[in-house]
Scaffold this motif. Structure first.
Motif, mmCIF file in Angstrom:
data_model
loop_
_atom_site.group_PDB
_atom_site.id
_atom_site.type_symbol
_atom_site.label_atom_id
_atom_site.label_comp_id
_atom_site.label_asym_id
_atom_site.label_seq_id
_atom_site.Cartn_x
_atom_site.Cartn_y
_atom_site.Cartn_z
ATOM 1 N N ASP A 256 0.792 -1.215 0.000
ATOM 2 C CA ASP A 256 0.000 0.000 0.000
ATOM 3 C C ASP A 256 0.831 1.276 0.000
ATOM 4 O OD1 ASP A 256 -2.372 -1.448 0.093
ATOM 5 O OD2 ASP A 256 -2.093 -1.808 2.216
ATOM 6 N N ALA A 257 2.061 1.215 0.401
ATOM 7 C CA ALA A 257 2.899 2.408 0.360
ATOM 8 C C ALA A 257 4.232 2.051 -0.267
ATOM 9 C CB ALA A 257 3.101 2.977 1.758
ATOM 10 N N PRO A 258 4.230 1.766 -1.567
ATOM 11 C CA PRO A 258 5.471 1.298 -2.197
ATOM 12 C C PRO A 258 6.527 2.391 -2.115
ATOM 13 C CG PRO A 258 3.826 1.815 -3.849
ATOM 14 C CD PRO A 258 3.143 1.918 -2.535
ATOM 15 N N CYS A 259 7.733 1.981 -1.833
ATOM 16 C CA CYS A 259 8.784 2.978 -1.624
ATOM 17 C C CYS A 259 9.970 2.672 -2.516
ATOM 18 C CB CYS A 259 9.185 2.988 -0.161
ATOM 19 S SG CYS A 259 9.454 1.367 0.489
ATOM 20 N N GLY A 260 9.739 2.042 -3.646
ATOM 21 C CA GLY A 260 10.825 1.830 -4.587
ATOM 22 C C GLY A 260 11.386 0.431 -4.579
ATOM 23 N N LEU A 261 11.135 -0.330 -3.515
ATOM 24 C CA LEU A 261 11.652 -1.682 -3.495
ATOM 25 C C LEU A 261 10.846 -2.579 -4.439
ATOM 26 C CD1 LEU A 261 13.381 -0.646 -1.238
ATOM 27 C CD2 LEU A 261 12.978 -2.722 -0.002
ATOM 28 N N ALA A 262 11.321 -3.785 -4.637
ATOM 29 C CA ALA A 262 10.841 -4.583 -5.767
ATOM 30 C C ALA A 262 9.634 -5.455 -5.433
ATOM 31 C CB ALA A 262 11.978 -5.455 -6.286
ATOM 32 N N TRP A 263 8.888 -5.116 -4.376
ATOM 33 C CA TRP A 263 7.780 -5.987 -4.031
ATOM 34 C C TRP A 263 6.726 -6.059 -5.120
ATOM 35 C CZ3 TRP A 263 9.076 -3.023 0.647
ATOM 36 C CH2 TRP A 263 9.759 -3.808 1.580
ATOM 37 N N ASP A 264 6.586 -4.952 -5.875
ATOM 38 C CA ASP A 264 5.533 -4.958 -6.905
ATOM 39 C C ASP A 264 5.898 -5.845 -8.071
ATOM 40 O OD1 ASP A 264 7.617 -3.394 -7.515
ATOM 41 O OD2 ASP A 264 6.475 -1.687 -8.272
ATOM 42 N N GLN A 265 7.103 -6.390 -8.078
ATOM 43 C CA GLN A 265 7.473 -7.251 -9.206
ATOM 44 C C GLN A 265 7.277 -8.724 -8.901
ATOM 45 O OE1 GLN A 265 11.254 -6.016 -10.749
ATOM 46 N NE2 GLN A 265 10.746 -3.895 -10.256
ATOM 47 N N ARG C 118 1.745 11.643 13.024
ATOM 48 C CA ARG C 118 1.437 11.093 11.707
ATOM 49 C C ARG C 118 0.279 10.124 11.822
ATOM 50 N NH1 ARG C 118 3.928 10.598 6.688
ATOM 51 N NH2 ARG C 118 3.315 8.744 5.552
ATOM 52 N N VAL C 119 -0.675 10.281 10.929
ATOM 53 C CA VAL C 119 -1.828 9.381 10.895
ATOM 54 C C VAL C 119 -2.020 8.906 9.463
ATOM 55 C CG1 VAL C 119 -3.053 10.240 12.904
ATOM 56 C CG2 VAL C 119 -3.323 11.400 10.722
ATOM 57 N N TYR C 120 -2.705 7.788 9.350
ATOM 58 C CA TYR C 120 -2.939 7.209 8.019
ATOM 59 C C TYR C 120 -4.428 7.038 7.774
ATOM 60 C CZ TYR C 120 1.850 5.608 7.059
ATOM 61 O OH TYR C 120 3.175 5.526 6.786
ATOM 62 N N ASN C 121 -4.792 7.208 6.538
ATOM 63 C CA ASN C 121 -6.111 6.796 6.104
ATOM 64 C C ASN C 121 -5.923 5.500 5.332
ATOM 65 O OD1 ASN C 121 -8.459 6.354 4.675
ATOM 66 N ND2 ASN C 121 -8.854 8.514 4.368
ATOM 67 N N LEU C 122 -6.451 4.418 5.881
ATOM 68 C CA LEU C 122 -6.164 3.122 5.259
ATOM 69 C C LEU C 122 -6.952 2.919 3.976
ATOM 70 C CD1 LEU C 122 -5.836 0.653 8.222
ATOM 71 C CD2 LEU C 122 -4.198 2.219 7.267
ATOM 72 N N THR C 123 -8.026 3.639 3.789
ATOM 73 C CA THR C 123 -8.815 3.454 2.567
ATOM 74 C C THR C 123 -8.079 4.027 1.366
ATOM 75 O OG1 THR C 123 -10.570 4.073 4.065
ATOM 76 C CG2 THR C 123 -11.201 3.520 1.826
ATOM 77 N N LEU C 126 -3.238 7.130 2.255
ATOM 78 C CA LEU C 126 -2.455 8.355 2.407
ATOM 79 C C LEU C 126 -2.044 8.552 3.859
ATOM 80 C CD1 LEU C 126 -4.316 10.942 0.193
ATOM 81 C CD2 LEU C 126 -2.350 9.536 -0.354
ATOM 82 N N GLY C 127 -0.825 9.050 4.024
ATOM 83 C CA GLY C 127 -0.374 9.450 5.350
ATOM 84 C C GLY C 127 -0.408 10.957 5.447
#
Lengths: 390, 352, 220
Positions: A256-265, C118-123, C126-127
């Motif tokens: 849900d928060a991809p940060c450049g690492l290769a998990w999406d591959q 910092r809080v997140y909206n899981l739907t 977004l943070g």
């Protein structure tokens, strides 16, 4: 959900009743039990001051700080490459996973991106770290519940992963391998084939644990319905990782928060479990080990060619700015908020470690439970003391 | 009348000395044997490690090393402990083990005493250890010990009952409380007119045997019923504050009691010191032959090793239950089943 | 009042929409904000509206997941930087004076201390980083424990590390430090004694790698 509200109701009633008994009837007397700081069940030096009535916990109050090392202060006087040495020791079982978000945050500030091969290597080592970490969890869970044998299997099979870590990075526990702009080295020759064999061992271990623990009626009796965390409560306490996925929340920073690492591959699945109890959390971790094995295997098959290091200046100065990068570590969300003022050292680093939040729910969760369940709940929340105290 | 009739010419103090020596052997030898074979070796193999290897060939002297180590350790008594009670508790636990050994027959004449209420006596003295454990838990002045001691008391009392009830079936079938007579009843028994095997009561009392072994596991406070010790919860339960020689006594008590209970179970359910009658025919000896005073202890030892193997196998495989689940299991499962077992046994006994 | 992102070449509709909603619905409570498209979003809210913002974010914007709460001390370290290697001192000579004045980071700030949460909206995934100023004389802010119970330990940590008070927190006991500890370790004016006693040796990795080395150097 009815079961959950019932349990909360019950715990509340029990706590009230216990309190009333302690206060009014003079023949039962409450007892304060110090669980820890030296106790076999606390993985280090956590201390829980529990007020007991018989074996029921009226109130539990965790006391930390026996292992506080002040990393947030120490990072302010160290250069960025030196910080990775420190953060390796936060969650000492998944050391490599601690380095990655810090390096990613620094890279984000410097606007550098590591080359794809480096990202692959990072992801693979990250997942190996998770496998080693959670393997030990599965064994340790048995010990906490009184089954002494699984932990020996866990140590035996984690050894394969540690050997691969050592072969690739030179460090069994603290690789210190991640660099701003890439990784230190490429994999040695033959490493990929060996790793695949090791993964097979881990798969066998998972099957063994499924038979030995998860298929055991006593294990189920001890963990099902114990320490139920409703999803909304878990979220407002900031629980992350398998603890929140065990409550049915489909949230994984890897996806849900991809940060450049290769998990999406790689093709993989985020496992959740609707029950929210100790069993659910443990089961999710078991599935995560299997899923990690499959991620590593897929990434090993599709290693891109190319350099492992981007162009970075010799002396690393990070431009002024702020960045928060978090990754899904074995224990949950591990993130670093870096404030840079453009020098050699960070101005402020906030280390958001998973266990700190995961443990902060414990006073709420332990109220009204019994002493044996305290151990089950703590084991299933799965914390590392270094990760709480930092 | 006893094993020592052979030695009628020796004076009273002499025969008493021999009895004490044999008693020590009966309690300590099986304890040492099971500790080495099972605790050190079998469990190590189960857990994919080697166990002790350095002391003596294949680690066989490890036990002596452990005993020597324990004897050398400082005997620590906590400052706030009730000193006398604290010091006495391990002896009481061990005493119950020795008393149980008194009535167990190892051969037609190889027994210490031939009580007519042998079963009753054995089960009664086995509960004396509860007092010792409670004393240890209370006198240690430690909260973990106290919790452990109280758990042990609750558990041991709860599991006395299914254990006694499980044995009642055997007693009904044999028609006697005398352990020696129970062995003879099993030799003389017939399965549908076939006497070659005798009638080990495990065949007819399989339910009782199961309940008995479960209750034994609980009486011994072994996994899955090891809540009184519960390392991950109560550190070491009632033994937490003990060290050195006193801890060694608890340790011996634990393993010797396991062996003695296994002896008792083999007498009650596996035919005791006897071998099946067809084997006797082959050997050309009968049940009262003097040969059995030599052969009997060996037969008993092998049966004991078989049963203790199961005890330790379970111990190192299962997780532990919770205290309330254990009580529920005793009162809601084991006791009703054993009562039904008694009713059926009684009915069949009258019918046939 | 707003400092927009320097290079908005990446459109970030989700975060822009969120920022739009937050600024319009909270009105004056949002003092300043900062958006890095594709990366993150910061808002700085008024000190007295901190709880209100928390409630709004949790109930109306579905920011149900609480990540962390901490504080930043923007005071430049009075002990100097005391960490430059000899080799770098020349480069950095200019920056020493510059660092003397206090500069706040993204979304600005007027005070020495700032709360950072910092809080997140899981739907939407977004943070959101929420900052709030803490004035030096009050040194206090309202607690988030009523909204996010998980903030309790974080507030205790911020309390002992920075000396910030949280009104409405049930017990602000020290979390890590022993009871008789004096001072707030993460404040910039709290000396890290180990560094003062034994100054930093400098960047050790300044010698050349073997491949770069000159043969003459090796000979000497």
């Amino acid at each position: 959900m009815t079961a959950i509200s019932d349990r909360r109701q019950l715990a509340y009633v029990a706590a009230q009743a216990a309190e009333a008994r302690v206060n009014i009837e003079l023949e039962t007397e409450g007892m304060t039990l110090n669980i820890g700081p030296q106790h076999p069940a606390t993985h280090g030096t956590l201390r829980i001051v529990a007020r007991l009535d018989g074996e029921q916990v009226i109130d539990a109050y965790p006391v930390m700080g026996y292992m506080h090392r002040g990393y947030e202060k120490l990072t302010e006087v160290r250069t960025y490459p030196q910080v990775t040495t420190l953060v390796n020791r936060i969650d000492w079982l998944g050391s490599f996973c601690n380095e990655v978000p810090f390096i990613l945050a620094a890279e984000q500030l410097m606007e550098i991106e590591a080359p794809p091969r480096a990202q692959h290597i990072r992801t693979i080592l990250f997942e190996l770290g998770r496998i080693g970490h959670l393997t030990l969890f599965l064994g340790d869970l048995g010990v906490q519940l009184g089954a002494v044998t699984p932990v020996f299997y866990a140590f035996r099979d984690r050894e394969h992963i540690l050997n691969q870590m050592e072969a690739a990075t030179g460090g069994r526990f603290h690789p210190n391998f991640d660099r701003i702009g890439g990784v230190k080295d490429d994999f040695p020759a033959g490493w990929i084939a060996e790793t695949k064999q090791s993964l097979q061992k881990i798969r066998d271990f998972c099957n063994l644990m499924e038979d030995l623990l998860f298929g055991n009626e006593i294990f189920a009796a001890r963990t099902r319905g114990i320490g139920v965390i409703p999803a909304d409560v878990g979220l407002s306490y900031g629980l992350s990782g398998a603890n929140i996925r065990g409550s049915g929340v489909d949230w994984d920073l890897r996806r849900d928060a991809p940060c450049g690492l290769a998990w999406d591959q790689a093709e993989w699945k985020v496992w959740t479990h609707p029950d929210g109890d100790a069993y659910a959390r443990s089961w999710v971790r078991l599935q995560e080990v299997r899923e990690s094995c499959s991620i590593v295997e897929q990434l090993l098959d599709n290693m891109p060619a190319g350099p492992i290091m981007a162009k970075v200046p010799r002396i690393i100065k990070v431009p002024a700015g702020e960045a928060y990068v978090a990754t899904e570590n074995p224990l949950g969300e591990m993130g670093y908020y870096i404030v840079s003022k453009g020098g050699l050292t960070p101005f402020r680093v906030k280390i958001r470690s998973a266990s700190f939040n995961n443990m902060s729910i414990s006073p709420w969760l332990l109220k009204g439970t019994y002493v044996p369940d305290v151990i089950t709940i703590l084991a299933s929340l799965y914390f590392i003391l270094g990760d709480i105290d930092r | 009348m006893t094993a020592l009739q052979l030695a009628t010419n020796i004076p009273w103090w002499g025969s008493t000395g021999i009895k004490v020596g044999l008693g020590l052997a009966v309690v300590l030898a099986p304890a040492g044997l099971t500790v080495y074979l099972y605790l050190f070796k079998m469990v190590s193999f189960m857990q994919s490690r080697l166990g002790p290897m350095e002391a003596g060939p294949y680690g066989s002297m490890q036990l002596l090393a452990e005993v020597g180590k324990s004897l050398q350790k400082e005997d620590i008594i906590p400052a706030k402990a009730d000193r006398n009670v604290f010091a006495m508790a391990p002896y009481i636990v061990l005493m119950s083990t020795f008393l149980m050994a008194v009535v167990i027959p190892f051969g037609p004449n190889a027994l210490f005493t031939d009580l007519d209420t042998g079963v009753f006596f054995a089960l009664a003295v086995s509960s004396i250890s509860v007092i010792g454990i409670l004393m240890a838990g209370w006198a240690s002045a430690s909260k973990y010990s106290l919790l452990g001691g109280l758990r042990a008391a609750g558990q041991l009392i709860a599991y006395e009952l299914p254990m006694v009830l499980a044995v009642v079936g055997v007693v009904i079938q044999a028609g006697t409380l005398n352990l020696q007579q129970i062995v003879y009843a099993q030799i003389d028994g017939e399965i549908f007119g076939f006497g070659g095997l005798g009638l080990p009561f495990i065949l007819t009392q399989i339910v009782g045997f199961g309940i008995f072994m479960i209750a034994v596991q609980a009486e011994l406070t072994q996994v899955p019923f090891d809540m009184p010790i519960a390392e991950s919860e109560l550190v070491s339960g009632y033994m937490t504050e003990y060290s050195g020689f006193r801890f060694l006594m608890f340790f011996i008590g634990e393993f010797a009691t396991a062996a003695i209970f296994a002896f008792l179970a083999s007498v009650l359910f596996l035919g005791g010191w006897a071998v099946p009658p067809f084997v006797m025919d082959i050997l050309g000896i009968d049940a009262t032959s003097n040969w059995f005073n030599v052969l009997g202890p060996l037969v008993m030892a092998s049966k004991m090793l078989l049963l203790t193997f199961v005890i330790y196998w379970v111990r190192f495989t299962f997780p532990r239950l919770r205290e309330d689940q254990l009580q529920k299991f005793a009162w809601k499962v084991l006791i009703p089943i054993s009562l039904v077992n008694i009713a059926i046994t009684g009915t069949l006994k009258v019918a046939f | 009042m707003t400092d927009t992102a320097e290079a908005p070449e990446v459109a970030d509709e989700a975060r822009e929409a969120l920022l739009e909603a937050v600024t319009s619905e909270l009105g004056d409570a949002v003092v300043q904000h900062h958006l890095l498209p594709g990366k993150d979003l910061w808002i700085r809210v008024a000190n007295d509206a901190f709880t209100e913002v928390g409630e709004y974010l949790k109930d109306r914007q579905r920011f149900r997941y609480f990540s962390y709460l901490s504080a930043i001390d923007w005071l430049p370290s009075p002990f100097g930087r005391s960490h430059e290697a000899m080799a770098d001192e020349a480069d950095d000579a200019g920056s020493e004076e510059e660092a003397e004045e206090m500069v706040s980071g993204y979304a600005g700030g007027d005070t020495r201390f700032q709360i950072l949460a910092r809080v997140y909206n899981l739907t939407t995934g977004l943070g959101l980083n929420v900052k709030a100023d803490i004035s030096d004389d009050a040194m206090s802010i309202s607690s988030w424990t009523g909204i996010y119970p998980g903030a309790s330990w974080h507030e205790r940590e911020a309390h002992e590390m920075f000396g910030i008070g949280f009104s409405g927190h049930p017990n602000l006991d020290a979390l890590y430090l022993p009871g008789d500890f004096e001072g707030n370790p993460l404040r910039k004016d709290f000396p890290l004694l180990a560094r003062l006693v034994k100054p930093w040796p400098g960047i050790v990795d300044v010698e050349l790698m073997p491949s770069d080395e000159n043969p003459e150097d090796q000979a000497s």
